[in-house]
Write an enzyme that holds these catalytic residues in place. Structure first.
Site, mmCIF file in Angstrom:
data_model
loop_
_atom_site.group_PDB
_atom_site.id
_atom_site.type_symbol
_atom_site.label_atom_id
_atom_site.label_comp_id
_atom_site.label_asym_id
_atom_site.label_seq_id
_atom_site.Cartn_x
_atom_site.Cartn_y
_atom_site.Cartn_z
ATOM 1 N N ASP A 42 -82.435 29.778 24.813
ATOM 2 C CA ASP A 42 -81.856 30.837 25.840
ATOM 3 C C ASP A 42 -81.156 31.786 25.064
ATOM 4 O O ASP A 42 -80.771 31.704 23.648
ATOM 5 C CB ASP A 42 -81.029 30.295 26.596
ATOM 6 C CG ASP A 42 -80.729 30.952 28.082
ATOM 7 O OD1 ASP A 42 -81.286 32.118 28.159
ATOM 8 O OD2 ASP A 42 -79.732 30.899 28.710
ATOM 9 N N ARG B 232 -85.818 43.769 26.365
ATOM 10 C CA ARG B 232 -85.659 42.318 26.341
ATOM 11 C C ARG B 232 -86.787 41.585 25.558
ATOM 12 O O ARG B 232 -86.534 40.782 24.974
ATOM 13 C CB ARG B 232 -85.598 41.786 27.592
ATOM 14 C CG ARG B 232 -84.536 42.363 28.581
ATOM 15 C CD ARG B 232 -84.609 41.747 29.979
ATOM 16 N NE ARG B 232 -84.788 40.317 30.144
ATOM 17 C CZ ARG B 232 -83.915 39.239 30.036
ATOM 18 N NH1 ARG B 232 -82.382 39.765 29.900
ATOM 19 N NH2 ARG B 232 -83.995 38.085 29.981
ATOM 20 N N HIS C 295 -87.874 38.370 22.950
ATOM 21 C CA HIS C 295 -88.576 37.325 23.051
ATOM 22 C C HIS C 295 -89.471 37.278 21.875
ATOM 23 O O HIS C 295 -89.834 36.106 21.217
ATOM 24 C CB HIS C 295 -89.428 37.324 24.408
ATOM 25 C CG HIS C 295 -88.591 37.543 25.434
ATOM 26 N ND1 HIS C 295 -87.908 36.461 25.881
ATOM 27 C CD2 HIS C 295 -88.744 38.283 26.506
ATOM 28 C CE1 HIS C 295 -87.188 36.718 27.134
ATOM 29 N NE2 HIS C 295 -87.920 37.694 27.434
ATOM 30 N N SER D 27 -90.554 27.249 35.951
ATOM 31 C CA SER D 27 -91.161 27.395 37.206
ATOM 32 C C SER D 27 -90.404 28.711 37.746
ATOM 33 O O SER D 27 -90.744 29.180 38.636
ATOM 34 C CB SER D 27 -91.188 26.306 38.100
ATOM 35 O OG SER D 27 -90.088 25.577 37.935
ATOM 36 N N LEU E 285 -95.518 15.519 13.589
ATOM 37 C CA LEU E 285 -94.743 15.943 14.783
ATOM 38 C C LEU E 285 -95.413 16.521 15.987
ATOM 39 O O LEU E 285 -96.485 17.097 15.881
ATOM 40 C CB LEU E 285 -93.884 17.454 14.499
ATOM 41 C CG LEU E 285 -93.063 18.104 15.382
ATOM 42 C CD1 LEU E 285 -91.635 17.226 15.613
ATOM 43 C CD2 LEU E 285 -92.776 19.579 15.077
ATOM 44 N N ARG F 95 -78.960 23.246 24.081
ATOM 45 C CA ARG F 95 -79.311 24.820 24.758
ATOM 46 C C ARG F 95 -78.428 25.878 24.114
ATOM 47 O O ARG F 95 -77.046 25.626 23.846
ATOM 48 C CB ARG F 95 -78.647 24.518 26.241
ATOM 49 C CG ARG F 95 -78.907 25.872 27.064
ATOM 50 C CD ARG F 95 -78.678 25.929 28.249
ATOM 51 N NE ARG F 95 -78.976 27.078 29.133
ATOM 52 C CZ ARG F 95 -79.586 27.279 30.188
ATOM 53 N NH1 ARG F 95 -79.889 26.351 31.053
ATOM 54 N NH2 ARG F 95 -79.961 28.711 30.634
HETATM 55 C C1 IPE Z 1 -84.193 28.451 30.931
HETATM 56 O O1 IPE Z 1 -83.680 29.597 30.600
HETATM 57 C C2 IPE Z 1 -85.659 28.590 30.799
HETATM 58 C C3 IPE Z 1 -86.076 28.779 29.586
HETATM 59 C C4 IPE Z 1 -85.505 28.993 28.196
HETATM 60 C C5 IPE Z 1 -87.463 28.998 29.521
HETATM 61 P P1 IPE Z 1 -83.120 30.865 31.766
HETATM 62 O O2 IPE Z 1 -82.465 31.777 31.076
HETATM 63 O O3 IPE Z 1 -84.266 31.399 32.517
HETATM 64 O O4 IPE Z 1 -82.166 29.917 32.614
HETATM 65 P P2 IPE Z 1 -81.273 30.258 33.984
HETATM 66 O O5 IPE Z 1 -81.963 30.729 35.093
HETATM 67 O O6 IPE Z 1 -80.220 31.501 33.602
HETATM 68 O O7 IPE Z 1 -80.480 29.088 33.903
HETATM 69 C C1 IPE Z 2 -85.062 32.839 27.200
HETATM 70 O O1 IPE Z 2 -84.066 33.811 26.803
HETATM 71 C C2 IPE Z 2 -86.470 32.899 27.221
HETATM 72 C C3 IPE Z 2 -87.006 32.663 28.645
HETATM 73 C C4 IPE Z 2 -86.511 32.299 29.609
HETATM 74 C C5 IPE Z 2 -88.344 33.089 28.513
HETATM 75 P P1 IPE Z 2 -83.718 34.812 28.161
HETATM 76 O O2 IPE Z 2 -84.915 35.818 28.400
HETATM 77 O O3 IPE Z 2 -83.263 33.881 29.238
HETATM 78 O O4 IPE Z 2 -82.522 35.518 27.456
HETATM 79 P P2 IPE Z 2 -81.143 35.931 28.317
HETATM 80 O O5 IPE Z 2 -80.664 34.737 28.813
HETATM 81 O O6 IPE Z 2 -81.345 37.024 29.149
HETATM 82 O O7 IPE Z 2 -80.069 36.263 27.150
HETATM 83 MG MG MG Z 3 -81.497 33.109 29.788
#
Ligand code: IPE
Ligand code: IPE
Ligand code: MG
Length: 247
Positions: free
Chosen positions: A17, A30, A34, A63, A128, A185
């Site tokens: 995250d 954003r 990624h 999901s 792995l 996390r």
């Molecule tokens: C959780 O991240 C899912 C992934 C890392 C793919 P999110 O950033 O979407 O989680 P929430 O919704 O903020 O909890």
């Molecule tokens: C996690 O990073 C990646 C995915 C959920 C695909 P985020 O996109 O949730 O990044 P933040 O939480 O907005 O910083």
């Molecule tokens: Mg996030």
């Protein structure tokens, strides 16, 4: 960090995250976060393989992530497809077995095809196991397992009172894998966000504020060092564990 010997977890599960915030800090869209996140994945996969980790589970798309703006979702799908295109051969050369867990029927047919080709190519590899959770939800996984068992009950192959935890486990998408020992996390949030709900009943949790694109070997070592200091009691007492190790 101490010089105490590290205990290498068999299975590490990570919510990657913070990509969006990493990009925002740099005044970038954003999507750039990624992209940088994919780079970080490469480094962590390599490191886990070196350390002898057996399974690395990465949450790539939940999901619930369909709720994001359509543009971001489609860019994420493109990035996933690109990453498969560019990385699968390299994974295969490194004896890594790639598997995707999640409801892949939600993806385009070309992406589904790429996923099954990657799976086919690497399925006999013995290094792995890289387990990517895509369109995955812990509740979905438990539901699909129970649905299979309900089907057996309806067909008269199984008595409802014989349904056991072990059976539910055997029908989860992770049936062949050991349960995660360490959950990491990044990005500062301290929640599970519908990841491996059933499987993490006894997993050790580690949270860090570091944003995913900034994660490197050092960060992984700190998490494993923290894991190495935990006493995993599984319901027993500390004294019992001591007695067992003295015996
Ligand atoms: C959780 O991240 C899912 C992934 C890392 C793919 P999110 O950033 O979407 O989680 P929430 O919704 O903020 O909890
Ligand atoms: C996690 O990073 C990646 C995915 C959920 C695909 P985020 O996109 O949730 O990044 P933040 O939480 O907005 O910083
Ligand atoms: Mg996030």
């Amino acid at each position: 960090m101490s010089d105490q010997k590290l205990t290498i977890p068999k299975h590490i599960a990570i919510i990657m995250d913070g990509n969006g915030r990493w990009a925002k800090q740099r005044l970038q869209p954003r999507f750039m976060g990624h992209r940088a996140g994919v780079k970080a994945v490469e480094g962590i996969v390599k490191r886990c393989a070196q350390l002898g980790v057996e399974v690395l589970s990465l949450f790539a798309f939940s999901s619930e992530n369909w709720r994001r703006p359509g543009k971001e979702v489609s860019l994420l799908m493109e990035l996933f497809s690109h990453a498969l295109n560019n990385q699968v051969k390299k994974l295969h050369e490194n004896n890594i077995k790639l598997q995707i867990i999640g409801d892949i029927s939600g993806f385009s047919s070309s992406l589904q095809k790429q996923i099954s080709q990657a799976h086919e190519l690497t399925q006999h590899n013995t290094g792995l196991i890289l387990n990517i959770a895509a369109n995955y939800g812990g509740r979905w996984d438990i539901t699909q397992s129970v649905r299979q068992l309900a089907g057996q009950v309806a067909r008269g192959e199984l008595a409802a009172e014989d349904i056991s935890e072990e059976m539910i486990n055997r029908h989860l998408t992770t049936a062949s894998l050991p349960e995660p020992d360490l959950f990491i996390r990044t990005g500062g949030e301290q929640r599970v966000s519908n990841f491996l709900l059933w499987q993490m009943a006894y997993t050790e949790f580690y949270f860090t504020d570091v944003l995913w694109p900034e994660v490197d070997f050092g960060q992984l070592n700190i998490a494993i060092d923290s894991f190495s200091r935990r006493e995993r009691r599984f319901g027993r007492t500390s004294e019992q564990l001591q007695d067992d190790s003295d015996a």
